[in-house]
Design an enzyme around this catalytic site. Structure first.
Site, mmCIF file in Angstrom:
data_model
loop_
_atom_site.group_PDB
_atom_site.id
_atom_site.type_symbol
_atom_site.label_atom_id
_atom_site.label_comp_id
_atom_site.label_asym_id
_atom_site.label_seq_id
_atom_site.Cartn_x
_atom_site.Cartn_y
_atom_site.Cartn_z
ATOM 1 N N ASN A 31 -12.991 -3.193 1.901
ATOM 2 C CA ASN A 31 -13.965 -2.109 1.995
ATOM 3 C C ASN A 31 -14.951 -2.183 0.839
ATOM 4 O O ASN A 31 -14.572 -2.481 -0.298
ATOM 5 C CB ASN A 31 -13.254 -0.753 1.981
ATOM 6 C CG ASN A 31 -12.465 -0.496 3.255
ATOM 7 O OD1 ASN A 31 -12.923 -0.825 4.346
ATOM 8 N ND2 ASN A 31 -11.283 0.072 3.121
ATOM 9 N N GLU B 159 -11.979 3.843 -1.444
ATOM 10 C CA GLU B 159 -11.489 4.882 -2.353
ATOM 11 C C GLU B 159 -11.442 4.398 -3.785
ATOM 12 O O GLU B 159 -11.674 5.166 -4.719
ATOM 13 C CB GLU B 159 -10.055 5.292 -1.959
ATOM 14 C CG GLU B 159 -9.926 5.980 -0.622
ATOM 15 C CD GLU B 159 -8.457 6.147 -0.228
ATOM 16 O OE1 GLU B 159 -7.576 5.973 -1.091
ATOM 17 O OE2 GLU B 159 -8.208 6.425 0.951
ATOM 18 N N ASP C 235 0.847 -1.190 0.000
ATOM 19 C CA ASP C 235 0.000 0.000 0.000
ATOM 20 C C ASP C 235 0.885 1.243 0.000
ATOM 21 O O ASP C 235 1.894 1.314 0.726
ATOM 22 C CB ASP C 235 -0.938 -0.008 1.220
ATOM 23 C CG ASP C 235 -2.071 0.985 1.064
ATOM 24 O OD1 ASP C 235 -3.226 0.552 0.903
ATOM 25 O OD2 ASP C 235 -1.808 2.213 1.092
ATOM 26 N N ILE C 236 0.513 2.211 -0.790
ATOM 27 C CA ILE C 236 1.311 3.437 -0.935
ATOM 28 C C ILE C 236 1.295 4.270 0.359
ATOM 29 O O ILE C 236 2.188 5.081 0.587
ATOM 30 C CB ILE C 236 0.780 4.267 -2.133
ATOM 31 C CG1 ILE C 236 1.825 5.202 -2.683
ATOM 32 C CG2 ILE C 236 -0.490 5.013 -1.781
ATOM 33 C CD1 ILE C 236 1.425 5.853 -4.004
ATOM 34 N N HIS D 55 -10.414 -5.066 -3.620
ATOM 35 C CA HIS D 55 -9.052 -5.360 -3.177
ATOM 36 C C HIS D 55 -9.085 -5.665 -1.702
ATOM 37 O O HIS D 55 -9.888 -5.101 -0.962
ATOM 38 C CB HIS D 55 -8.114 -4.182 -3.475
ATOM 39 C CG HIS D 55 -8.603 -2.879 -2.947
ATOM 40 N ND1 HIS D 55 -9.581 -2.143 -3.591
ATOM 41 C CD2 HIS D 55 -8.304 -2.190 -1.824
ATOM 42 C CE1 HIS D 55 -9.823 -1.052 -2.895
ATOM 43 N NE2 HIS D 55 -9.073 -1.056 -1.807
ATOM 44 N N MET D 56 -8.232 -6.526 -1.291
ATOM 45 C CA MET D 56 -8.157 -6.948 0.099
ATOM 46 C C MET D 56 -6.909 -6.324 0.717
ATOM 47 O O MET D 56 -5.823 -6.418 0.153
ATOM 48 C CB MET D 56 -8.062 -8.482 0.112
ATOM 49 C CG MET D 56 -8.140 -9.129 1.436
ATOM 50 S SD MET D 56 -8.008 -10.936 1.186
ATOM 51 C CE MET D 56 -9.714 -11.357 0.888
ATOM 52 N N HIS D 57 -7.091 -5.657 1.855
ATOM 53 C CA HIS D 57 -5.951 -5.140 2.614
ATOM 54 C C HIS D 57 -5.452 -6.249 3.527
ATOM 55 O O HIS D 57 -6.263 -6.893 4.213
ATOM 56 C CB HIS D 57 -6.370 -3.970 3.503
ATOM 57 C CG HIS D 57 -6.865 -2.761 2.764
ATOM 58 N ND1 HIS D 57 -6.139 -1.597 2.673
ATOM 59 C CD2 HIS D 57 -8.026 -2.535 2.090
ATOM 60 C CE1 HIS D 57 -6.831 -0.698 1.981
ATOM 61 N NE2 HIS D 57 -7.994 -1.246 1.622
HETATM 62 P P1 5GP Z 1 -9.733 1.509 -0.127
HETATM 63 O O1 5GP Z 1 -10.010 2.660 0.782
HETATM 64 O O2 5GP Z 1 -10.298 1.727 -1.506
HETATM 65 O O3 5GP Z 1 -10.146 0.186 0.477
HETATM 66 O O4 5GP Z 1 -8.160 1.395 -0.229
HETATM 67 C C1 5GP Z 1 -7.412 1.943 -1.243
HETATM 68 C C2 5GP Z 1 -5.963 1.815 -0.829
HETATM 69 O O5 5GP Z 1 -5.163 1.950 -1.979
HETATM 70 C C3 5GP Z 1 -5.527 2.875 0.172
HETATM 71 O O6 5GP Z 1 -5.025 2.245 1.349
HETATM 72 C C4 5GP Z 1 -4.425 3.650 -0.574
HETATM 73 O O7 5GP Z 1 -3.349 4.027 0.262
HETATM 74 C C5 5GP Z 1 -3.991 2.666 -1.639
HETATM 75 N N1 5GP Z 1 -3.537 3.267 -2.875
HETATM 76 C C6 5GP Z 1 -4.119 4.296 -3.554
HETATM 77 N N2 5GP Z 1 -3.445 4.561 -4.685
HETATM 78 C C7 5GP Z 1 -2.402 3.681 -4.714
HETATM 79 C C8 5GP Z 1 -1.338 3.479 -5.644
HETATM 80 O O8 5GP Z 1 -1.205 4.151 -6.665
HETATM 81 N N3 5GP Z 1 -0.438 2.498 -5.344
HETATM 82 C C9 5GP Z 1 -0.555 1.722 -4.222
HETATM 83 N N4 5GP Z 1 0.383 0.790 -4.021
HETATM 84 N N5 5GP Z 1 -1.556 1.890 -3.328
HETATM 85 C C10 5GP Z 1 -2.468 2.864 -3.571
#
Ligand code: 5GP
Ligand code: ZN
Length: 116
Positions: A90, A98, A33-34, A103-105
Site C-alpha cells: 500500500n 496505515e 500481521d497482527i 512493507h509488503m503484505h
Molecule cells: P498498511 O495498511 O499500512 O499497508 O498495513 C499495516 C498492517 O500492519 C496492517 O495489516 C496491520 O494489521 C498491521 N499491524 C499494525 N500494527 C502492527 C503490530 O504492532 N504488529 C504487527 N505484527 N502488525 C501490525
C-alpha cells in the site's frame, strides 16, 4: 530519501526481542500481521525507514527487489508457494496505508478472490 522518523516498524527493526520475526536478515524482517486477513498473512518489512515510495531511488532498489526474494522464501516456508499467494504494497491515503514505513503484505492459504 530516508529519515530517522520513529514508527512501530522501526522499533521492531531495532529491537528483535520486541517481536518474534518469522524471518530476519541484515536488510529485512517479516512478522505475522497482527490482524490477519487470510490464513497466511505476513508483513515483509525493510529495516530501513523510507517515508514514501516517492523516495525510492537507485539506492533503495536492491532492498525493494530483495523483498520479493524474501516473499517467495516465506511463501515456501508457509506452504503457499505452490498454491499461490498475493503480494500487496500500500502507498498513500487512497490505498488505506496505515504505517508509513514500506512493507509488503503476503497473503495466502485460501482462495483470495478478485482484487476489488
Ligand atoms: P498498511 O495498511 O499500512 O499497508 O498495513 C499495516 C498492517 O500492519 C496492517 O495489516 C496491520 O494489521 C498491521 N499491524 C499494525 N500494527 C502492527 C503490530 O504492532 N504488529 C504487527 N505484527 N502488525 C501490525
Ligand atoms: Zn519506520
Amino acid at each position: 530519501m530516508t529519515t530517522t522518523t520513529e514508527c512501530i516498524f522501526c522499533t521492531m527493526a531495532r529491537d528483535p526481542m520486541h517481536v518474534a520475526p518469522v524471518y530476519r536478515d541484515d536488510r529485512v524482517f517479516a512478522v505475522k500481521d497482527i490482524n490477519p486477513k487470510a490464513p497466511v498473512h505476513m508483513l515483509i518489512i525493510p529495516n530501513m525507514h523510507i517515508a514514501s515510495l516517492a523516495y525510492v531511488g537507485p539506492g533503495q532498489v536492491p532492498i525493494m527487489g530483495h523483498m520479493f526474494v524474501v516473499a517467495e522464501e516465506i511463501a515456501r516456508r508457509e506452504g503457499v508457494a505452490l498454491s499461490g499467494y498475493r503480494l500487496v504494497l500500500n502507498q498513500g491515503e487512497d490505498s488505506g496505508q496505515e504505517i508509513l514505513h514500506p512493507h509488503m503484505h503476503l497473503l495466502g492459504g485460501k482462495q483470495l478472490g478478485a482484487m476489488g
